[in-house]
Motif scaffolding. Structure first.
Motif, PDB file in Angstrom:
ATOM      1  N   ARG A  28      10.026   0.555  -3.834  1.00 21.84           N
ATOM      2  CA  ARG A  28       8.826   0.031  -4.481  1.00 21.84           C
ATOM      3  C   ARG A  28       7.778  -0.268  -3.418  1.00 21.84           C
ATOM      4  O   ARG A  28       8.049  -0.988  -2.441  1.00 21.84           O
ATOM      5  CB  ARG A  28       9.174  -1.219  -5.270  1.00 21.84           C
ATOM      6  N   LEU A  29       6.561   0.261  -3.601  1.00 20.48           N
ATOM      7  CA  LEU A  29       5.516   0.149  -2.589  1.00 20.48           C
ATOM      8  C   LEU A  29       4.401  -0.809  -2.977  1.00 20.48           C
ATOM      9  O   LEU A  29       3.904  -1.550  -2.134  1.00 20.48           O
ATOM     10  CB  LEU A  29       4.911   1.527  -2.292  1.00 20.48           C
ATOM     11  N   ALA A  30       3.947  -0.773  -4.236  1.00 21.51           N
ATOM     12  CA  ALA A  30       2.820  -1.613  -4.640  1.00 21.51           C
ATOM     13  C   ALA A  30       2.775  -1.710  -6.154  1.00 21.51           C
ATOM     14  O   ALA A  30       3.190  -0.792  -6.860  1.00 21.51           O
ATOM     15  CB  ALA A  30       1.501  -1.043  -4.116  1.00 21.51           C
ATOM     16  N   ASP A  31       2.231  -2.833  -6.649  1.00 23.35           N
ATOM     17  CA  ASP A  31       2.056  -3.043  -8.082  1.00 23.35           C
ATOM     18  C   ASP A  31       0.575  -3.118  -8.413  1.00 23.35           C
ATOM     19  O   ASP A  31      -0.198  -3.794  -7.718  1.00 23.35           O
ATOM     20  CB  ASP A  31       2.717  -4.354  -8.521  1.00 23.35           C
TER      21      ASP A  31
ATOM     22  N   THR B 254       3.502   1.768  -7.849  1.00 21.76           N
ATOM     23  CA  THR B 254       3.661   2.857  -6.885  1.00 21.76           C
ATOM     24  C   THR B 254       5.001   2.710  -6.189  1.00 21.76           C
ATOM     25  O   THR B 254       5.349   1.626  -5.707  1.00 21.76           O
ATOM     26  CB  THR B 254       2.524   2.835  -5.854  1.00 21.76           C
TER      27      THR B 254
ATOM     28  N   ASP C 210       3.458   7.422  -8.898  1.00 20.00           N
ATOM     29  CA  ASP C 210       3.025   6.287  -9.713  1.00 20.00           C
ATOM     30  C   ASP C 210       3.692   6.341 -11.075  1.00 20.00           C
ATOM     31  O   ASP C 210       3.693   7.395 -11.734  1.00 20.00           O
ATOM     32  CB  ASP C 210       1.512   6.299  -9.913  1.00 20.00           C
TER      33      ASP C 210
END
Length: 237
Positions: free
Chosen positions: A95-98, A104, A114
């Motif tokens: 998990r990279l970003a919300d 993402t 995404d």
């Protein structure tokens, strides 16, 4: 508009295509339609396909920077964003970003993708778009629209969308864009598009007219080019 080429599919590079291909098949619920030593392909219910091409020296992107850029990513629609993101992590994603309506992640090969909130998707995910980075998203969208006969359906400051035949290509405006330099492994392509043509010579002439460059790779049924942003793509007879 003259249709020179038809969008076939996006192909992502990976060192372990069985791992990343199986990941997407399990996550999305799509069918495995190709599995051989060089390619692993999955197909969504609407007929869209994505493949993974064996690249033993693949260098993964390091999102979000431009030193090792993503170049391409997939936008996948789901009606249960949080649960599917957790399932993706359990299957091997990072998990990279919300965001407010998206999450993402990076797949097991390191390619960002995404998950996007959408209603009434059902248990099988939908591919909204293959998204391509560009220093001038509008110009690159018009290049592919002119080459394929697809339509630029949105053109804004953050990017542009090309649509046709229930398929979407999104072009994302990137500051400090770092182009691939195929076949230099220090500046890898990460992914490329396959476009189908009836006549390779006519397809080449049109692609060059629109601003593509011919690259040093070809066979009886294909030729390789770079688009105006430097992304390689193949014309295939």
């Amino acid at each position: 508009m003259t249709v020179t080429a038809r969008l076939d599919l996006a192909i992502f590079d990976a060192a372990d295509i069985d791992e990343v291909g199986s990941f997407y098949a399990e996550l999305t619920g799509w069918d495995v339609v190709r599995q051989d030593p060089d390619r692993f392909g999955v197909r969504a219910p609407d007929g869209q396909e994505v493949e993974f091409q064996r690249a033993p020296d693949h260098v993964p992107p390091r999102w979000p920077g431009q030193q090792h850029p993503q170049q391409f990513h997939l936008d996948l629609r789901t009606d249960d964003l949080r649960e599917q993101a957790e399932r993706a992590v359990a299957l091997g994603a990072v998990r990279l970003a919300d965001g407010p309506t998206w999450i993402t992640l990076a797949d097991p090969a390191g390619h960002p993708f995404d998950l996007c909130q959408a209603r009434d998707t059902g248990p099988v995910m939908r591919l909204f778009a293959v998204t391509i980075d560009a220093p001038d998203a509008s110009a690159l969208a018009h290049f592919y629209a002119d080459l394929t006969g697809m339509e630029v359906s949105y053109d804004g400051p953050e990017g542009a969308l090309v649509t046709g035949g229930a398929r979407n290509l999104m072009f994302q405006q990137i500051s400090g864009y770092h182009a691939p330099r195929w076949p230099d492994p220090a500046h890898p392509q990460q992914a490329h598009l396959d476009l189908l043509v009836d006549d390779l010579d006519a397809g080449q002439a049109r692609a060059l007219e629109l601003g593509a460059r011919r690259l040093p790779a070809a066979g009886d049924r294909y030729r390789v080019f770079a688009d105006p942003a430097g992304h390689p793509f193949c014309l295939i007879r």
